[in-house]
Design a protein around this motif. Structure first.
Motif, short mmCIF file in Angstrom:
data_model
loop_
_atom_site.label_atom_id
_atom_site.label_comp_id
_atom_site.label_asym_id
_atom_site.label_seq_id
_atom_site.Cartn_x
_atom_site.Cartn_y
_atom_site.Cartn_z
N ALA A 167 63.41 47.58 105.15
CA ALA A 167 64.20 47.33 105.52
C ALA A 167 63.71 46.02 105.55
CB ALA A 167 64.78 48.16 106.52
N SER A 168 62.51 45.28 106.87
CA SER A 168 61.96 44.37 107.04
C SER A 168 62.34 43.20 105.81
CB SER A 168 60.79 44.40 107.64
OG SER A 168 60.98 45.09 108.51
N MET A 217 68.62 28.82 113.76
CA MET A 217 68.91 28.71 112.84
C MET A 217 67.97 30.54 111.94
SD MET A 217 69.84 26.70 110.90
CE MET A 217 68.57 26.07 109.43
N MET A 237 70.08 47.17 104.81
CA MET A 237 68.85 47.19 105.55
C MET A 237 68.64 48.31 106.30
SD MET A 237 67.89 44.14 107.50
CE MET A 237 69.32 45.00 109.25
N ILE A 271 70.44 32.90 103.34
CA ILE A 271 71.50 32.41 104.35
C ILE A 271 70.08 30.57 104.42
CG2 ILE A 271 71.99 32.66 106.65
CD1 ILE A 271 71.82 35.62 106.67
N LEU A 272 68.77 30.70 104.88
CA LEU A 272 68.58 29.41 105.33
C LEU A 272 69.24 28.19 103.86
CD1 LEU A 272 66.36 28.60 107.64
CD2 LEU A 272 64.53 28.53 105.24
N VAL A 283 65.56 44.57 112.95
CA VAL A 283 64.85 45.76 112.81
C VAL A 283 63.90 45.73 113.30
CG1 VAL A 283 63.25 47.32 111.52
CG2 VAL A 283 65.42 46.86 110.67
N PRO A 284 62.87 44.40 113.96
CA PRO A 284 60.91 44.25 114.79
C PRO A 284 62.06 44.27 116.06
CG PRO A 284 61.83 42.23 112.87
CD PRO A 284 62.50 43.58 112.81
N PRO A 340 68.73 34.36 111.42
CA PRO A 340 70.18 34.94 111.37
C PRO A 340 69.53 36.26 112.17
CG PRO A 340 69.15 35.33 109.40
CD PRO A 340 68.14 33.86 110.16
N PHE A 341 70.97 36.73 112.63
CA PHE A 341 70.49 38.09 113.00
C PHE A 341 69.69 39.53 112.24
CE2 PHE A 341 73.25 41.87 112.65
CZ PHE A 341 73.05 42.39 114.24
N VAL A 342 70.61 38.97 111.14
CA VAL A 342 69.23 40.44 110.43
C VAL A 342 68.76 40.60 110.07
CG1 VAL A 342 71.91 40.96 108.78
CG2 VAL A 342 70.21 38.83 108.36
N LEU A 343 67.30 38.89 110.43
CA LEU A 343 66.20 39.37 109.83
C LEU A 343 65.63 39.75 111.19
CD1 LEU A 343 63.73 37.72 108.39
CD2 LEU A 343 63.97 35.82 110.09
N SER A 344 65.63 39.65 112.33
CA SER A 344 65.31 39.88 113.68
C SER A 344 65.47 41.38 114.46
CB SER A 344 66.05 39.18 114.56
OG SER A 344 66.45 38.03 114.92
N ALA A 399 59.37 40.06 111.55
CA ALA A 399 59.54 40.72 110.16
C ALA A 399 58.99 40.82 109.27
CB ALA A 399 61.16 39.95 109.85
N GLN A 457 76.03 38.25 106.96
CA GLN A 457 74.58 39.03 107.58
C GLN A 457 75.61 40.26 107.93
OE1 GLN A 457 72.61 37.65 110.52
NE2 GLN A 457 73.92 36.12 110.73
N GLY A 486 65.86 42.48 105.29
CA GLY A 486 65.76 41.19 106.12
C GLY A 486 64.89 40.18 105.64
N LEU A 533 67.25 38.15 102.84
CA LEU A 533 68.98 38.26 103.19
C LEU A 533 68.17 36.19 104.20
CD1 LEU A 533 70.00 41.28 104.24
CD2 LEU A 533 71.35 39.62 103.08
N PHE A 534 67.67 36.88 104.83
CA PHE A 534 66.68 35.07 106.10
C PHE A 534 66.81 33.82 104.92
CE2 PHE A 534 63.30 32.82 107.00
CZ PHE A 534 64.34 31.89 108.25
#
Lengths: 357, 285
Positions: free
Chosen positions: A323-324, B122, A310, A334-335, B130-131, B124-128, A91, A286, A327, A330-331
């Motif tokens: 889109a990545s 930790m 996204m 969230i973190l 697309v890849p 999140p589903f949004v990060l993975s 990503a 998310q 992501g 957002l990550f």
């Protein structure tokens, strides 16, 4: 000093190798001196052996001697390597590329710069903030009320009855509940509009999901009265975990119920409340199910959120790089939220000493 | 006698004082269950009954809707069932054994490896999303059930290790010691001691994973585009786009009901495990 002991106790209950006996014997003396309760596992002292035989052994040699354990873990790391570690790493890679699925072109931070000036992204961010505030309130307050009411009944049977029934909506597939609410909001035949007609309020009939000014409130209203069976379970369990002598003393004090809830219940179950809050925040940040299944982010961009934006950019417009980048943003958010709240709630729960010294 | 009656009175008094509480709880409960009740009510309506009475209960209850929509939904149910069984078996097999290794043996770098696994929670589903799609496409798994099974199994394995390790670590060492005395090796102690004792928590874990996979709609919506491989979530979502006329709502709701029933029935059968599992969802932080 005490801290060292605690960390020792954590490691205790694990089995180990041949030098166990020697160290344990050495440790016993120390335990007696340090007033660690006799009931605790006698193997505590393993950690306290400073010139352990194991230390002297070369690391490489130790790894080789224990090689079969790594072999045991190989299937796990194979599966995770491909399907859990690889995608998130990629990503970050894709986020600095422009990619339509065919040609990959490095663009540096271009995606992030574009994102900063993107009006749709800005709109979706402000939407998700509204959803965020609303979801914290709706996921906490009603469940908290139900939990306090159940707790006040002091009847195992009644509690079990309600607890079970409140779980049922949680068990119906999310998509079914979501789509059912789409029918409830149907502009022509929907439950809400039919009810309005039935009580003579024909004028108030409205296309709730199709109008700019009502779509966000309508989506927030989904799930009314928002009692979460799962949260109720967690909160009731937390209430019962409050030491009964504290509860009783307050009861005899004849102060009001509200005061008790405010001064005793809420602080003492703040751990459970924190968990529910954090999970809600993560899920909302998310979440895209409503946008995916009901509104499509519309009308216009009125109900879009970053996660759905996204999804759109990737799977409708084929802009995988862009889109990545969404992501990744957002990550990071969230973190940050997770770490921040973990810190916040740890410090608040600290008043309860973990061990009696 | 006197004492007894006064105690009875106290109980009755408490019951009466509880009445308002029950009233509020009942109201909230009925409102919460309303959409679920709608599912069952709407499933049994013919087109005429919908016209006459769009949201109330209409009798006679028309079971024909279920019969008419069942063939379409069965395929989705079978797909979901296949995916869940495969993914959960892989996840549980790998997770239980790995958790056993993490819990009961000492070797260099153990904690590091363990935290490497746990830290995945930790992500999140949004990060993975697309890849992961790109990965599955590259592997040629798009539009197969494997596209769902592998990612679900990986996610389940992480959560499984997280949930099982402390449990296996808390088992008394004497049991393992005794087995070792009898000449059992590490694999045998796993199968004879750790695994049987873990059975309840494994059931709980399976239920949690099942709920997650049954509910997922976003990942299947990109991973399987061929209707042949639709899971229930994505299947009924596409169904609502096919049946848009109000006269066809009965069929749609019948499909909703059919896809909700398996979990509800499982809940009735294994309520204890559900409650245990859903409360332990709290520690998933």
């Amino acid at each position: 000093m005490f801290r060292r002991w605690q960390s020792a106790i954590v490691i205790v209950s694990r089995p180990f190798c041949k030098n166990e006996l020697v160290i344990r014997a050495a440790g016993r003396k120390v335990i007696a001196m340090r007033h660690v309760p006799q009931s605790s596992n006698t193997t505590v002292a393993r950690v306290d052996a400073p010139t352990s035989v194991r230390r002297r052994e070369a690391l490489r040699k130790r790894v080789w001697r224990k090689r079969h354990y790594y072999l045991y873990l190989l299937p796990l790391f194979l599966l995770l390597g491909i399907f859990s570690y690889f995608p998130p790493i990629m990503a970050f890679f894709y986020s600095v590329h422009e990619w339509d699925g065919v040609t990959l072109r490095p663009v540096g931070l271009q995606n992030f710069i574009e994102l900063a000036g993107d009006p749709v992204f800005r709109r979706s961010t402000s939407n998700v903030l509204v959803f965020l505030v609303a979801s914290i309130v709706t996921s906490l307050i009603p469940s908290l009320i139900v939990a306090e009411l159940l707790f006040s009944l002091r009847s195992k049977g009644a509690e079990d009855f309600y607890r079970t029934l409140f779980l049922i909506p949680t068990l119906v597939p999310t998509i079914v509940i979501t789509l059912t609410w789409r029918y409830i909001y149907h502009p022509q035949f929907g439950f809400i509009n039919e009810m309005l007609s039935a009580v003579g309020l024909e004028d108030l009939r409205y296309d709730w999901l199709g109008s700019f000014n009502t779509v966000v409130p309508a989506l927030i209203f989904i799930g009314f009265p928002w009692v979460q069976g799962t949260s109720v379970l967690i909160l009731v369990a937390a209430l019962y975990n409050i030491p009964s002598d504290i509860m009783e003393s307050y009861r005899l004090d004849a102060r009001g119920v509200w005061k008790r809830i405010w001064h005793i219940d809420l602080p003492l179950i703040s751990g459970a409340i924190g968990i529910i809050c954090v999970l809600t925040i993560i899920n909302t940040l998310q979440g895209l199910t409503y946008q995916f299944a009901i509104t499509g982010g519309g009308p216009g961009r009125a109900s879009t959120v970053p996660a759905f934006y996204m999804y759109r950019e990737a799977f409708y417009n084929g802009r995988f790089g862009y889109a990545s980048a969404i992501g990744v943003v957002l990550f990071v958010i969230i973190l940050a939220v997770t770490l921040l709240s973990a810190r916040l709630f740890r410090s608040r729960v600290d008043f309860d000493p973990p061990t009696k010294a | 006698m006197n004492q007894r009656s006064s105690r009875l009175n106290a109980r009755t008094r408490r019951r009466i004082s509880n009445l308002p509480v029950h009233a509020v709880l009942m109201l909230l409960l009925l409102l919460s269950l309303l959409p679920v009740a709608m599912l069952f009510i709407q499933s049994g309506k013919t087109a005429e009954q919908f016209d006459a009475n769009p949201w109330g209960l209409a009798l006679p209850y028309n079971f024909g809707n279920f019969a008419q929509i069942a063939p379409g939904v069965t395929g989705y149910l079978m797909n979901t069932l296949t995916v869940c069984i495969a993914a959960i078996s892989i996840a549980l097999t790998i997770a239980s054994f790995s958790a056993y290794v993490f819990a009961r043996f000492a070797f260099p770098g153990k904690e590091l490896l363990y935290y490497a696994v746990i830290s995945l929670m930790m992500v999140p589903f949004v990060l993975s999303l697309v890849p992961q799609y790109i990965l599955i496409r590259r592997l040629g798994l798009l539009d197969t059930l494997w596209a769902l099974i592998f990612p679900y199994a990986a996610g389940g394995a992480v959560f499984g290790v997280f949930l099982l390790r402390p449990f296996i670590a808390s088992l008394p060492e004497d049991l393992f010691e005794a087995a070792r005395m009898d000449g059992a090796n590490e694999l045998q102690t796993f199968f004879r001691i750790a695994l049987p004792l873990c059975a309840p928590i494994i059931v709980t874990l399976s239920i949690l994973l099942l709920l997650g996979q049954w509910n997922d709609v976003i990942w299947p919506s990109v991973a399987v585009l061929d209707e042949q491989y639709y899971t229930v979530s994505i299947g009924i979502w596409s169904l609502t786009r096919g049946y848009t006329q109000q006269t066809e709502w009965g069929l749609v709701f019948a499909a909703f009901t059919i896809t909700s029933l398996p979990i509800l029935i499982l809940f009735i059968v294994a309520r204890r495990f559900f409650i245990q599992g859903l409360s332990s969802g709290a520690i998933k932080l």
